[in-house]
Design an enzyme around this catalytic site. Structure first.
Site: not given
Ligand code: NAP
Length: 285
Positions: A117, A94, A50
Site C-alpha cells: 500500500d 484494510q 482484492k
C-alpha cells in the site's frame, strides 16, 4: 464539445493481463496477505474484490479476518508474523481500522519491503525524496491513467485537490517527479474554484460528492476523479460533477469505472514488484 472518458476498467484489465503473463513465467507464485479487522461491509467488499483479482493473475491471496474487538498487540503480532512469512510478499491492512486501533502503529509495523500500500514512513519518505519504492496504489493508478491517455505532464499546471497521505500527497509527489508544476489545494485554500480553473491537469481527491462543478474546469483540462461517494439514494458519484465537467474537459475519468479498478490492479502490480525485489540479489553500495 464533449470529453473523452478515460476507461479505468479497460486499462486495469490490460494491466492485469500483463501481470498474469509475467507471473506465469515465474517459478513461484507471489503471495498477498490482506488483514481485515471488524465487519465494515464496504471493507469486506473491497477485500473480496482484492482476493478475486489476486487469484485472477496468479497471486496467492490470504485474507485474515479478525474481530472488531481485536487489541493492538494482537494485530501487531500478526503483522510481524506476516513479515517473517516467506510465502507472503505483500501485506495490506484494510483501512479504516475499528475505532481505538492506532492505524499508524499498525502500518509502521509492516516490513517496508512488503508494504504494497506504500504507506509506511519508509516508502512515503522515499517517494517524497524522488526515489519511489512501493508507491500507494491509487496514486499509481492515477499516473497510469494519465500516461495511457498520453497527457504531457512536463511543465503542465496540475492541481491536486486534497492532501491526504493515501492520495493527495503521493499524487502530488508523482506529478512533481513527472515535471508538472503542482499546486495542492485543501480545506483552507482560498477560492478553490479559481485554483481549479488554472489547472491543465486536475486531480480531485476530497471525498465531497460532485464538489467540482463544470465551470471550475478549464477548457481542454484533463480531469482525474478519485472520489467515490455513496449518495443517500444509493448512487455512486465522484468528487466532480462529471456531466457538467465533460462540457469543458478534454478527458475525464468516470465514477465508477475510472480510478477504482486501477487501484486494485496497481495493488497486484505492487505485489509482483515486492516479490521480485525481495528475491533479487542484494547489491552492496
Ligand atoms: P481524506 O483523507 O478524507 O482527505 C480529504 C482531503 O480533501 C483532505 O486533504 C481535506 O483537506 C480535503 N478536503 C475535504 N473537504 C474539502 C473541501 N470542502 N475543500 C477543499 N478540500 C477539502 O480522503 P482520501 O482518503 O484522500 O480520499 C478522497 C476521496 O477519494 C474519497 O472520496 C475516497 O473515497 C476516494 N478514494 C478512492 C480510491 C479509489 O480507489 N478510487 C482510493 C482511495 C480514496 P484538509 O487536509 O485540509 O482536511
Amino acid at each position: 464539445m464533449t470529453a473523452t472518458l478515460l476507461d479505468g476498467r479497460k486499462l486495469a484489465e490490460t494491466l492485469r493481463a500483463t501481470l498474469a503473463a509475467r507471473i506465469a513465467t515465474l517459478d513461484f507464485r507471489p503471495g498477498l496477505a490482506v488483514v481485515l479487522v471488524g465487519d465494515d461491509p464496504a471493507s469486506a467488499v473491497y477485500v473480496r474484490n482484492k482476493d478475486r483479482a489476486a487469484t485472477g493473475v496468479g497471486i496467492i491471496p490470504r485474507t485474515i479476518r479478525l474481530p472488531a474487538a481485536t487489541k493492538l498487540p494482537e494485530l501487531l503480532a500478526l503483522v510481524r508474523q506476516l513479515n517473517d512469512d516467506t510465502t507472503v510478499d505483500g501485506i495490506l491492512v484494510q483501512l479504516p481500522l475499528p475505532k481505538g486501533l492506532d492505524s499508524q502503529a499498525v502500518i509502521e509495523a509492516i516490513d517496508p519491503a512488503k508494504d504494497v500500500d506504500g504507506l509506511t514512513a519508509t516508502n512515503a519518505g522515499l517517494l517524497a525524496g524522488g526515489r519511489p519504492a512501493l508507491v500507494p496504489c491509487t496514486p499509481l493508478g492515477t499516473m497510469k491513467l494519465l500516461e495511457h491517455a498520453g497527457v504531457a505532464l512536463r511543465g503542465a499546471r496540475a492541481l491536486v485537490l486534497g492532501r491526504s497521505v493515501l492520495v493527495g500527497k503521493p499524487v502530488a509527489a508523482l506529478l512533481t517527479a513527472a515535471d508538472a508544476t503542482v499546486t495542492i489545494a485543501h480545506s483552507h485554500t482560498r477560492d478553490i474554484a479559481a485554483e481549479c480553473r488554472r489547472a491543465e491537469v486536475l486531480i480531485a481527491a476530497v471525498g465531497r460528492p460532485e464538489m467540482v462543478r463544470g465551470d471550475w474546469v478549464a477548457e481542454q483540462a484533463v480531469v482525474i476523479d478519485v472520489g467515490i461517494n455513496r449518495l443517500p439514494d444509493g448512487r455512486l458519484v465522484g468528487d466532480v460533477a462529471t456531466e457538467e465537467a465533460m462540457r469543458f474537459a478534454s478527458a475525464i475519468t468516470p465514477v465508477p469505472g475510472g480510478v477504482g479498478p486501477m487501484t486494485i490492479a496497481c495493488l497486484l502490480e505492487n505485489t509482483l514488484t515486492a516479490a521480485l525485489a525481495r528475491r533479487a540479489p542484494q547489491t552492496t553500495k
